[in-house]
Motif scaffolding. Structure first.
Motif, mmCIF file in Angstrom:
data_model
loop_
_atom_site.group_PDB
_atom_site.id
_atom_site.type_symbol
_atom_site.label_atom_id
_atom_site.label_comp_id
_atom_site.label_asym_id
_atom_site.label_seq_id
_atom_site.Cartn_x
_atom_site.Cartn_y
_atom_site.Cartn_z
ATOM 1 N N ASP A 147 0.898 -1.062 -0.037
ATOM 2 C CA ASP A 147 0.103 0.006 -0.064
ATOM 3 C C ASP A 147 0.935 1.279 0.039
ATOM 4 O O ASP A 147 0.128 2.233 0.475
ATOM 5 N N GLN A 148 2.011 1.318 -0.610
ATOM 6 C CA GLN A 148 2.810 2.477 -0.885
ATOM 7 C C GLN A 148 3.170 2.309 -2.211
ATOM 8 O O GLN A 148 3.874 1.413 -2.848
ATOM 9 N N ILE A 149 2.620 3.427 -2.966
ATOM 10 C CA ILE A 149 2.591 3.730 -4.409
ATOM 11 C C ILE A 149 3.655 4.771 -4.739
ATOM 12 O O ILE A 149 3.558 6.065 -4.304
ATOM 13 N N GLY A 150 4.419 4.490 -5.970
ATOM 14 C CA GLY A 150 5.468 5.611 -6.437
ATOM 15 C C GLY A 150 6.120 4.989 -7.692
ATOM 16 O O GLY A 150 5.383 4.195 -8.336
ATOM 17 N N SER A 151 7.152 5.257 -7.917
ATOM 18 C CA SER A 151 7.964 4.695 -9.035
ATOM 19 C C SER A 151 9.490 4.663 -8.690
ATOM 20 O O SER A 151 9.898 5.767 -8.047
ATOM 21 N N GLU A 177 3.850 3.319 -12.470
ATOM 22 C CA GLU A 177 3.194 3.385 -10.992
ATOM 23 C C GLU A 177 3.078 2.264 -10.442
ATOM 24 O O GLU A 177 2.583 1.144 -11.051
ATOM 25 N N ILE A 178 3.701 1.949 -9.358
ATOM 26 C CA ILE A 178 3.856 0.642 -8.731
ATOM 27 C C ILE A 178 3.859 0.657 -7.214
ATOM 28 O O ILE A 178 4.149 1.671 -6.665
ATOM 29 N N SER A 179 3.852 -0.421 -6.574
ATOM 30 C CA SER A 179 4.143 -0.697 -4.939
ATOM 31 C C SER A 179 5.243 -1.278 -4.961
ATOM 32 O O SER A 179 5.788 -1.852 -5.894
ATOM 33 N N ARG A 216 5.951 6.628 6.095
ATOM 34 C CA ARG A 216 6.334 6.604 4.778
ATOM 35 C C ARG A 216 5.018 7.249 4.047
ATOM 36 O O ARG A 216 3.904 6.832 4.451
ATOM 37 N N PRO A 217 5.326 8.296 3.109
ATOM 38 C CA PRO A 217 4.088 8.412 2.119
ATOM 39 C C PRO A 217 3.328 7.241 1.389
ATOM 40 O O PRO A 217 4.154 6.350 1.182
ATOM 41 N N ALA A 218 2.186 7.191 1.581
ATOM 42 C CA ALA A 218 1.533 5.952 0.861
ATOM 43 C C ALA A 218 1.529 6.395 -0.660
ATOM 44 O O ALA A 218 1.420 5.454 -1.461
ATOM 45 N N TYR A 219 1.615 7.636 -0.868
ATOM 46 C CA TYR A 219 1.459 7.785 -2.633
ATOM 47 C C TYR A 219 2.573 8.902 -2.842
ATOM 48 O O TYR A 219 2.280 10.094 -2.338
#
Length: 282
Positions: free
Chosen positions: A179-183, A215-217, A249-252
Motif C-alpha cells: 500500500d505504498q505507491i510510487g515509481s 506506477e507501482i508498489s 512513509r508516504p502512501a502515495y
C-alpha cells in the motif's frame, strides 16, 4: 569547466563517476564524506573556496530515514544547513548548482501524480529536513535546480533492489508492502539526466521531478525483481500497518515528470526496462 560532486561514493555519485569518461571537456572533482563532510559547513565552504567549481552536483545527503527520527540535528545539518551554504556560495560565485531532493517532502495523501507545485507536508524528520533544504536553497540562490526523485537504486551502495535480491536467495518467503505507491529511480538514469542538463545550452532554475516511468508498489517492484532473476522465494503482500517503522512513509508519492521532459527534452525510461539493465550488471 569544473564540476564538483558531493556524496561521490553514494549511489548517484558513483553513477556520475561512471559518466566522467563521456565528458572529457569537464574536470570532475569527486568529494566523499572524508574530503567534504556535509555535517561540517565550515569545511564545506573551505573546500568550495579551494576548488572554485563552475557546477556543483549535490548528490550527498543524510538518507537513513528511520535513524533520522533520533538524529534530527545531524540530518538537519546535512540536508538543510549544508544545502543553504552550497546555495550561498554558488550565488556569490556565480556557480550552477543541482541539488537532489526527495518524494518524502510530500505527505502521501494525493491520488494523482505530484507536480512541482503540489503542497509539501513531510510526515517524517528526513522529509522535513529535505524540505527545509529546498526552501533555504531557493531563497538564497534563485537559479539553482532542485531535482526531487524517489526509490533510488543502483548496483552501488545499499538499496531496496539489492536487499530484495539477497533476501530472496536466503529465504523461502518474504513479506513486502503493497500500500505504498510510487515509481523507482535507477540512479544511472538520474545521473545521465543531470549531465544532460549541465551539458545542454539551457539552464532554467527551479524545482523538477524525476523518476522512471510507471506506477507501482514495493510489492510489484519485488515481484518484478523475482521474475527477472528467476528466484523461487514466495513474495507475500502486506500493509504498512503490518510492518511498523520508526518513520512514517508516504502512501502515495508518484512524481509527475512533465516539466523536466518539456524543459530539458529528457527521455524517461520505463521502470521495468531500467530494472532489467541494472540487474544484468549486478
Amino acid at each position: 569547466m569544473k564540476i564538483l560532486v558531493t556524496g561521490s561514493t553514494g549511489q548517484l555519485g558513483s553513477e556520475i563517476k561512471n559518466l566522467e569518461k563521456f565528458y572529457p571537456h569537464y574536470k570532475f572533482v569527486f568529494m566523499d564524506r572524508t574530503l567534504m563532510p556535509l555535517d561540517d559547513i565550515n569545511k564545506v565552504w573551505e573546500v568550495l573556496e579551494s576548488e572554485q567549481p563552475d557546477y556543483i552536483i549535490n548528490a550527498g545527503a543524510y538518507t537513513a530515514v528511520d535513524k533520522a527520527e533520533s538524529e534530527e540535528e545531524l540530518a538537519d545539518m546535512v540536508n538543510h544547513q549544508c544545502v543553504r551554504v552550497l546555495g550561498v556560495w554558488s550565488e556569490k560565485n556565480k556557480a550552477h548548482l543541482i541539488h537532489v531532493s526527495t518524494d518524502y517532502v510530500f505527505d502521501g495523501t494525493s491520488s494523482l501524480p505530484l507536480t512541482e507545485e503540489a503542497q509539501t507536508a513531510p510526515i517524517n524528520v528526513y522529509g522535513n529536513t529535505k524540505m527545509k533544504g529546498e526552501v533555504a536553497l531557493m531563497t538564497v540562490h534563485h537559479d539553482a535546480i532542485v531535482i526531487r526523485t524517489s526509490w533510488v537504486y543502483s548496483i552501488y551502495g545499499n538499496n531496496f533492489v539489492k536487499t530484495m535480491c539477497r533476501l530472496m536467495q536466503e529465504r523461502e518467503s518474504i513479506n513486502v508492502v503493497l500500500d505504498q505507491i510510487g515509481s523507482p529511480t535507477y540512479a544511472a538514469d538520474l545521473a545521465s539526466t543531470i549531465m544532460q542538463i549541465i551539458n545542454g545550452n539551457i539552464w532554467k532554475g527551479g524545482i523538477y521531478h524525476y523518476s522512471n516511468e510507471g506506477e507501482i508498489s514495493w510489492y510489484d517492484f519485488t515481484r518484478k525483481i523475482k521474475e527477472i532473476k528467476g528466484f523461487e522465494c514466495d513474495v507475500n503482500p502486506i500493509n504498512s500497518s503490518d510492518f511498523p517503522t520508526s518513520a512514517k512513509r508516504p502512501a502515495y508519492s508518484l512524481l509527475d515528470k512533465s516539466k523536466i521532459k518539456k524543459e530539458y527534452n529528457i527521455n524517461v525510461s520505463q521502470w521495468d526496462e531500467s530494472l532489467r539493465i541494472m540487474l544484468a550488471k549486478l
